[in-house]
Motif scaffolding. Structure first.
Motif, mmCIF file in Angstrom:
data_model
loop_
_atom_site.group_PDB
_atom_site.id
_atom_site.type_symbol
_atom_site.label_atom_id
_atom_site.label_comp_id
_atom_site.label_asym_id
_atom_site.label_seq_id
_atom_site.Cartn_x
_atom_site.Cartn_y
_atom_site.Cartn_z
ATOM 1 N N PHE A 90 -2.922 15.808 6.523
ATOM 2 C CA PHE A 90 -3.465 14.873 7.505
ATOM 3 C C PHE A 90 -3.886 13.564 6.838
ATOM 4 O O PHE A 90 -3.513 12.478 7.292
ATOM 5 N N PHE A 91 -4.660 13.643 5.771
ATOM 6 C CA PHE A 91 -5.149 12.428 5.147
ATOM 7 C C PHE A 91 -4.050 11.691 4.376
ATOM 8 O O PHE A 91 -4.094 10.466 4.258
ATOM 9 N N THR A 92 -3.062 12.392 3.894
ATOM 10 C CA THR A 92 -1.918 11.727 3.276
ATOM 11 C C THR A 92 -1.132 10.951 4.334
ATOM 12 O O THR A 92 -0.754 9.794 4.113
ATOM 13 N N ALA A 93 -0.920 11.566 5.483
ATOM 14 C CA ALA A 93 -0.213 10.888 6.577
ATOM 15 C C ALA A 93 -1.017 9.697 7.084
ATOM 16 O O ALA A 93 -0.456 8.628 7.361
ATOM 17 N N LEU A 94 -2.315 9.854 7.204
ATOM 18 C CA LEU A 94 -3.170 8.744 7.639
ATOM 19 C C LEU A 94 -3.142 7.607 6.630
ATOM 20 O O LEU A 94 -3.044 6.432 7.011
ATOM 21 N N PHE A 95 -3.212 7.921 5.370
ATOM 22 C CA PHE A 95 -3.141 6.916 4.303
ATOM 23 C C PHE A 95 -1.814 6.173 4.359
ATOM 24 O O PHE A 95 -1.766 4.947 4.281
ATOM 25 N N TRP A 96 -0.715 6.914 4.548
ATOM 26 C CA TRP A 96 0.616 6.305 4.644
ATOM 27 C C TRP A 96 0.702 5.389 5.859
ATOM 28 O O TRP A 96 1.224 4.285 5.786
ATOM 29 N N TRP A 97 0.161 5.846 7.008
ATOM 30 C CA TRP A 97 0.222 5.043 8.230
ATOM 31 C C TRP A 97 -0.560 3.740 8.071
ATOM 32 O O TRP A 97 -0.105 2.693 8.521
ATOM 33 N N VAL A 98 -1.727 3.811 7.448
ATOM 34 C CA VAL A 98 -2.555 2.611 7.269
ATOM 35 C C VAL A 98 -1.819 1.558 6.452
ATOM 36 O O VAL A 98 -1.860 0.374 6.774
ATOM 37 N N PHE A 99 -1.134 1.965 5.420
ATOM 38 C CA PHE A 99 -0.464 0.996 4.562
ATOM 39 C C PHE A 99 0.903 0.550 5.082
ATOM 40 O O PHE A 99 1.430 -0.455 4.625
ATOM 41 N N THR A 100 1.472 1.270 6.047
ATOM 42 C CA THR A 100 2.760 0.851 6.586
ATOM 43 C C THR A 100 2.646 0.259 7.986
ATOM 44 O O THR A 100 3.650 -0.188 8.535
ATOM 45 N N ALA A 101 1.454 0.245 8.563
ATOM 46 C CA ALA A 101 1.280 -0.308 9.909
ATOM 47 C C ALA A 101 1.518 -1.816 9.874
ATOM 48 O O ALA A 101 1.191 -2.494 8.896
ATOM 49 N N LYS A 102 2.095 -2.319 10.951
ATOM 50 C CA LYS A 102 2.355 -3.752 11.035
ATOM 51 C C LYS A 102 1.047 -4.502 11.220
ATOM 52 O O LYS A 102 0.171 -4.084 11.975
ATOM 53 N N LYS A 103 0.930 -5.600 10.533
ATOM 54 C CA LYS A 103 -0.305 -6.385 10.572
ATOM 55 C C LYS A 103 -0.568 -6.951 11.966
ATOM 56 O O LYS A 103 -1.710 -7.074 12.381
ATOM 57 N N ASP A 104 0.495 -7.276 12.698
ATOM 58 C CA ASP A 104 0.318 -7.787 14.061
ATOM 59 C C ASP A 104 -0.315 -6.724 14.965
ATOM 60 O O ASP A 104 -1.184 -7.031 15.783
ATOM 61 N N TYR A 105 0.122 -5.477 14.805
ATOM 62 C CA TYR A 105 -0.440 -4.385 15.601
ATOM 63 C C TYR A 105 -1.914 -4.181 15.269
ATOM 64 O O TYR A 105 -2.735 -4.006 16.168
ATOM 65 N N ILE A 106 -2.249 -4.192 13.985
ATOM 66 C CA ILE A 106 -3.636 -4.021 13.559
ATOM 67 C C ILE A 106 -4.501 -5.143 14.126
ATOM 68 O O ILE A 106 -5.606 -4.904 14.626
ATOM 69 N N LYS A 107 -4.015 -6.368 14.094
ATOM 70 C CA LYS A 107 -4.761 -7.509 14.630
ATOM 71 C C LYS A 107 -4.948 -7.359 16.141
ATOM 72 O O LYS A 107 -6.040 -7.602 16.661
ATOM 73 N N LYS A 108 -3.887 -6.960 16.840
ATOM 74 C CA LYS A 108 -3.953 -6.795 18.292
ATOM 75 C C LYS A 108 -4.978 -5.726 18.675
ATOM 76 O O LYS A 108 -5.789 -5.924 19.574
ATOM 77 N N VAL A 109 -4.945 -4.606 17.996
ATOM 78 C CA VAL A 109 -5.857 -3.500 18.299
ATOM 79 C C VAL A 109 -7.291 -3.865 17.930
ATOM 80 O O VAL A 109 -8.233 -3.507 18.636
ATOM 81 N N SER A 110 -7.480 -4.599 16.861
ATOM 82 C CA SER A 110 -8.840 -4.955 16.453
ATOM 83 C C SER A 110 -9.468 -5.971 17.399
ATOM 84 O O SER A 110 -10.690 -6.070 17.476
ATOM 85 N N ASP A 111 -8.653 -6.722 18.153
ATOM 86 C CA ASP A 111 -9.175 -7.700 19.103
ATOM 87 C C ASP A 111 -9.461 -7.113 20.482
ATOM 88 O O ASP A 111 -10.014 -7.808 21.337
ATOM 89 N N ILE A 112 -9.118 -5.873 20.719
ATOM 90 C CA ILE A 112 -9.314 -5.271 22.039
ATOM 91 C C ILE A 112 -10.779 -5.310 22.488
ATOM 92 O O ILE A 112 -11.047 -5.714 23.612
ATOM 93 N N PRO A 113 -11.751 -4.913 21.672
ATOM 94 C CA PRO A 113 -13.132 -4.972 22.154
ATOM 95 C C PRO A 113 -13.565 -6.390 22.538
ATOM 96 O O PRO A 113 -14.285 -6.573 23.516
ATOM 97 N N LEU A 114 -13.115 -7.371 21.805
ATOM 98 C CA LEU A 114 -13.487 -8.746 22.127
ATOM 99 C C LEU A 114 -12.813 -9.201 23.414
ATOM 100 O O LEU A 114 -13.415 -9.914 24.219
#
Length: 70
Positions: free
Chosen positions: A29-53
């Motif tokens: 689980f944590f290996t897969a999570l670690f892999w996902w964090v480093f391969t996730a697209k930066k645009d997606y991360i930015k979009k998701v992080s702006d949702i609360p705002l």
């Protein structure tokens, strides 16, 4: 306290496999999570992080519109 847990478990055949399975699930689980964090697209991360705002802006806009109607 441990003797109350360890005693009955020692009488079960094949119980030693469960800690190994638990460790494997944890590691995978944590290996897969670690892999996902480093391969996730930066645009997606930015979009998701702006949702609360974005939700906060929409809520304040709705409140202002209701106050203007009154």
């Amino acid at each position: 306290m441990l003797k109350f847990v360890k005693g009955p478990l020692e009488s079960i055949d094949g119980v030693s496999i469960f800690p190994i399975i638990s460790l494997l699930i944890f590691f995978i689980f944590f290996t897969a999570l670690f892999w996902w964090v480093f391969t996730a697209k930066k645009d997606y991360i930015k979009k998701v992080s702006d949702i609360p705002l974005d939700l906060e802006d929409e809520n304040s806009l709705e409140i202002n519109q209701k106050q203007n109607r009154s």
